[in-house]
Design a protein around this motif. Sequence first.
Motif, PDB file in Angstrom:
ATOM      1  N   ALA A  15       0.924  -1.110  -0.050  1.00  0.00           N
ATOM      2  CA  ALA A  15       0.077  -0.005  -0.002  1.00  0.00           C
ATOM      3  C   ALA A  15       0.618   1.132   0.005  1.00  0.00           C
ATOM      4  O   ALA A  15       0.362   2.312  -0.041  1.00  0.00           O
ATOM      5  N   GLY A  18       1.907   3.463  -5.819  1.00  0.00           N
ATOM      6  CA  GLY A  18       0.863   2.844  -6.950  1.00  0.00           C
ATOM      7  C   GLY A  18      -0.267   2.771  -6.639  1.00  0.00           C
ATOM      8  O   GLY A  18      -1.199   3.352  -6.003  1.00  0.00           O
ATOM      9  N   VAL A  67       6.562  -9.275   2.412  1.00  0.00           N
ATOM     10  CA  VAL A  67       5.627 -10.247   2.180  1.00  0.00           C
ATOM     11  C   VAL A  67       6.400 -11.475   1.919  1.00  0.00           C
ATOM     12  O   VAL A  67       6.054 -12.570   2.001  1.00  0.00           O
ATOM     13  N   ASN A  68       7.805 -11.551   1.587  1.00  0.00           N
ATOM     14  CA  ASN A  68       8.705 -12.699   1.488  1.00  0.00           C
ATOM     15  C   ASN A  68       9.001 -13.213   2.749  1.00  0.00           C
ATOM     16  O   ASN A  68       9.643 -14.463   2.897  1.00  0.00           O
ATOM     17  N   ILE A 143      -4.442  -9.385  -7.022  1.00  0.00           N
ATOM     18  CA  ILE A 143      -4.273  -8.263  -8.145  1.00  0.00           C
ATOM     19  C   ILE A 143      -3.215  -9.050  -8.987  1.00  0.00           C
ATOM     20  O   ILE A 143      -2.048  -9.326  -8.856  1.00  0.00           O
ATOM     21  N   SER A 144      -3.798  -9.610 -10.254  1.00  0.00           N
ATOM     22  CA  SER A 144      -2.946 -10.408 -11.304  1.00  0.00           C
ATOM     23  C   SER A 144      -2.549  -9.332 -12.167  1.00  0.00           C
ATOM     24  O   SER A 144      -2.294  -8.260 -11.800  1.00  0.00           O
ATOM     25  N   LYS A 163       1.779 -14.010 -12.849  1.00  0.00           N
ATOM     26  CA  LYS A 163       0.386 -13.586 -12.807  1.00  0.00           C
ATOM     27  C   LYS A 163      -0.741 -14.746 -13.305  1.00  0.00           C
ATOM     28  O   LYS A 163      -1.666 -14.850 -12.844  1.00  0.00           O
ATOM     29  N   PRO A 189      -5.274  -5.984 -13.977  1.00  0.00           N
ATOM     30  CA  PRO A 189      -5.384  -4.551 -14.753  1.00  0.00           C
ATOM     31  C   PRO A 189      -4.597  -4.507 -15.828  1.00  0.00           C
ATOM     32  O   PRO A 189      -3.639  -5.586 -16.034  1.00  0.00           O
ATOM     33  N   GLU A 195       5.045   3.058 -10.044  1.00  0.00           N
ATOM     34  CA  GLU A 195       6.477   2.871  -9.783  1.00  0.00           C
ATOM     35  C   GLU A 195       7.105   1.739 -10.836  1.00  0.00           C
ATOM     36  O   GLU A 195       8.020   1.723 -11.222  1.00  0.00           O
ATOM     37  N   ASN A 197       6.226   0.894 -13.729  1.00  0.00           N
ATOM     38  CA  ASN A 197       6.387   1.241 -15.006  1.00  0.00           C
ATOM     39  C   ASN A 197       6.915   2.473 -15.053  1.00  0.00           C
ATOM     40  O   ASN A 197       6.683   2.987 -16.453  1.00  0.00           O
TER      41      ASN A 197
HETATM   42  N1  LIG Z   1       0.825  -0.578 -12.802  1.00  0.00           N
HETATM   43  C1  LIG Z   1       0.420  -1.572 -13.687  1.00  0.00           C
HETATM   44  O1  LIG Z   1       0.349  -1.287 -14.756  1.00  0.00           O
HETATM   45  C2  LIG Z   1       0.008  -2.892 -13.279  1.00  0.00           C
HETATM   46  C3  LIG Z   1      -0.764  -3.844 -14.055  1.00  0.00           C
HETATM   47  C4  LIG Z   1      -0.992  -5.129 -13.693  1.00  0.00           C
HETATM   48  C5  LIG Z   1      -0.841  -5.565 -12.409  1.00  0.00           C
HETATM   49  N2  LIG Z   1      -0.099  -4.713 -11.686  1.00  0.00           N
HETATM   50  C6  LIG Z   1       0.147  -5.238 -10.161  1.00  0.00           C
HETATM   51  O2  LIG Z   1      -0.413  -4.285  -9.280  1.00  0.00           O
HETATM   52  C7  LIG Z   1       0.288  -4.512  -8.235  1.00  0.00           C
HETATM   53  C8  LIG Z   1       0.845  -3.269  -7.654  1.00  0.00           C
HETATM   54  O3  LIG Z   1       1.790  -2.821  -8.438  1.00  0.00           O
HETATM   55  P1  LIG Z   1       2.089  -1.068  -8.582  1.00  0.00           P
HETATM   56  O4  LIG Z   1       1.769  -0.992  -9.981  1.00  0.00           O
HETATM   57  O5  LIG Z   1       1.167  -0.202  -7.868  1.00  0.00           O
HETATM   58  O6  LIG Z   1       3.624  -0.834  -8.514  1.00  0.00           O
HETATM   59  P2  LIG Z   1       4.420   0.013  -7.419  1.00  0.00           P
HETATM   60  O7  LIG Z   1       3.903   1.313  -7.353  1.00  0.00           O
HETATM   61  O8  LIG Z   1       5.960  -0.377  -7.589  1.00  0.00           O
HETATM   62  O9  LIG Z   1       3.953  -0.739  -6.173  1.00  0.00           O
HETATM   63  C9  LIG Z   1       4.381  -1.865  -5.480  1.00  0.00           C
HETATM   64  C10 LIG Z   1       4.070  -2.195  -4.147  1.00  0.00           C
HETATM   65  O10 LIG Z   1       4.354  -3.660  -3.755  1.00  0.00           O
HETATM   66  C11 LIG Z   1       5.057  -3.169  -2.615  1.00  0.00           C
HETATM   67  N3  LIG Z   1       6.122  -4.713  -2.423  1.00  0.00           N
HETATM   68  C12 LIG Z   1       6.845  -4.822  -3.312  1.00  0.00           C
HETATM   69  N4  LIG Z   1       7.799  -5.931  -2.758  1.00  0.00           N
HETATM   70  C13 LIG Z   1       7.214  -6.021  -1.708  1.00  0.00           C
HETATM   71  C14 LIG Z   1       7.787  -7.177  -0.321  1.00  0.00           C
HETATM   72  N5  LIG Z   1       8.641  -7.832  -0.529  1.00  0.00           N
HETATM   73  N6  LIG Z   1       7.043  -6.988   0.771  1.00  0.00           N
HETATM   74  C15 LIG Z   1       6.143  -6.029   0.668  1.00  0.00           C
HETATM   75  N7  LIG Z   1       5.528  -5.072  -0.099  1.00  0.00           N
HETATM   76  C16 LIG Z   1       6.088  -5.125  -1.222  1.00  0.00           C
HETATM   77  C17 LIG Z   1       5.721  -1.955  -2.556  1.00  0.00           C
HETATM   78  O11 LIG Z   1       5.814  -1.712  -1.197  1.00  0.00           O
HETATM   79  P3  LIG Z   1       7.362  -1.540  -0.505  1.00  0.00           P
HETATM   80  O12 LIG Z   1       8.525  -1.163  -1.566  1.00  0.00           O
HETATM   81  O13 LIG Z   1       7.285  -0.306   0.396  1.00  0.00           O
HETATM   82  O14 LIG Z   1       7.607  -2.721   0.299  1.00  0.00           O
HETATM   83  C18 LIG Z   1       4.567  -0.957  -3.217  1.00  0.00           C
HETATM   84  O15 LIG Z   1       3.740  -0.656  -2.170  1.00  0.00           O
HETATM   85  C19 LIG Z   1       1.409  -5.484  -8.363  1.00  0.00           C
HETATM   86  O16 LIG Z   1       1.066  -6.922  -8.105  1.00  0.00           O
HETATM   87  C20 LIG Z   1       1.670  -5.406  -9.770  1.00  0.00           C
HETATM   88  O17 LIG Z   1       2.173  -6.648 -10.381  1.00  0.00           O
HETATM   89  C21 LIG Z   1       0.365  -3.305 -11.921  1.00  0.00           C
END
Ligand SMILES: NC(=O)c1ccc[n+]([C@@H]2O[C@H](COP(=O)([O-])OP(=O)(O)OC[C@H]3O[C@@H](n4cnc5c(N)ncnc54)[C@H](OP(=O)(O)O)[C@@H]3O)[C@@H](O)[C@H]2O)c1
Length: 253
Positions: A15, A18, A67-68, A143-144, A163, A189, A195, A197
């Motif tokens: 959270a 993004g 989450v890991n 969220i796939s 995914k 989505p 972040e 992309n």
């Molecule tokens: N943006 C798109 O176009 C898109 C499209 C399809 C699906 N999605 C999916 O949407 C979801 C959110 O992505 P986003 O686009 O919002 O990207 P983002 O801005 O990079 O956000 C990713 C989030 O996941 C958290 N995260 C990453 N690794 C983690 C870990 N090991 N433990 C806990 N939290 C972790 C990050 O928080 P911290 O770094 O603070 O831990 C951050 O809050 C993802 O599953 C992504 O695959 C995105």
Amino acid sequence: MGQIMARKNILITGASSGLGKGMAILFAKQGCNLALCARRMERLEELKQELEGINPDIQVFIRSLDVNDHDEVFKVFDAFKADMGQLDRVIVNAGMGKGASIGTGYFKANKQTAETNFIAAIAQAEAAMQIFRDQNSGHLVTISSISAVRGFRRALTVYAATKAALTCLTEGIRIDVMGTPIKVSCIHPGFIRSEINEKVKKVPFIVDTETGCKAMVKAINKEKANAFVPGWPWAILHWILRIVPASSLKGMS
Ligand SMILES: NC(=O)c1ccc[n+]([C@@H]2O[C@H](COP(=O)([O-])OP(=O)(O)OC[C@H]3O[C@@H](n4cnc5c(N)ncnc54)[C@H](OP(=O)(O)O)[C@@H]3O)[C@@H](O)[C@H]2O)c1
């Protein structure tokens, strides 16, 4: 409206930026209490303040979580449940997109993506479903991605595979609890600015974070099994993507 009010207490992983952050803002506006986690605690502190400013009537709980670290996933979810009394919806959103073509020396990055997007999602689903089975209620949301429907190359190779696995996992969980009060949804989505992309310039049909999150929240509140968002063009394009020849997917990554 009734359904939105029924899902009052919502936990979102990833959270801090993004889509996770964007969804939290929209759910706060709808009057939901929020349990938010990620590794970057300072981002969550700022977001908590922002959300309490948006809606002073809600409660916002934050906890740091990688989450890991699977033991921590269970501890943090249980602690949020204790904070809120009941969890109505859990959104398995934390994810990443590092990696490169298989056979080019990036096994570590590919493995990290596989562990974060899939193995850690199993831990989050397990922790959430234990709570939901115990409560005999709840809505699990994963969220796939649109990339779940086909194989993609380069940085998307492992990402798309995680995914596809997540979509399949979600369906299995849904079949398990079919006919019970527990609901299970998978959101796919399309491309939404975040972040993940930010460095990629040319992305087909990309929308800004708010537009994308509005479509996601609307779909989540409908509680359907699967949703492809934003509906235009992805509700149609995902069918086309499934049948186009592999050669035409080259241009997409
Ligand atoms: N943006 C798109 O176009 C898109 C499209 C399809 C699906 N999605 C999916 O949407 C979801 C959110 O992505 P986003 O686009 O919002 O990207 P983002 O801005 O990079 O956000 C990713 C989030 O996941 C958290 N995260 C990453 N690794 C983690 C870990 N090991 N433990 C806990 N939290 C972790 C990050 O928080 P911290 O770094 O603070 O831990 C951050 O809050 C993802 O599953 C992504 O695959 C995105």
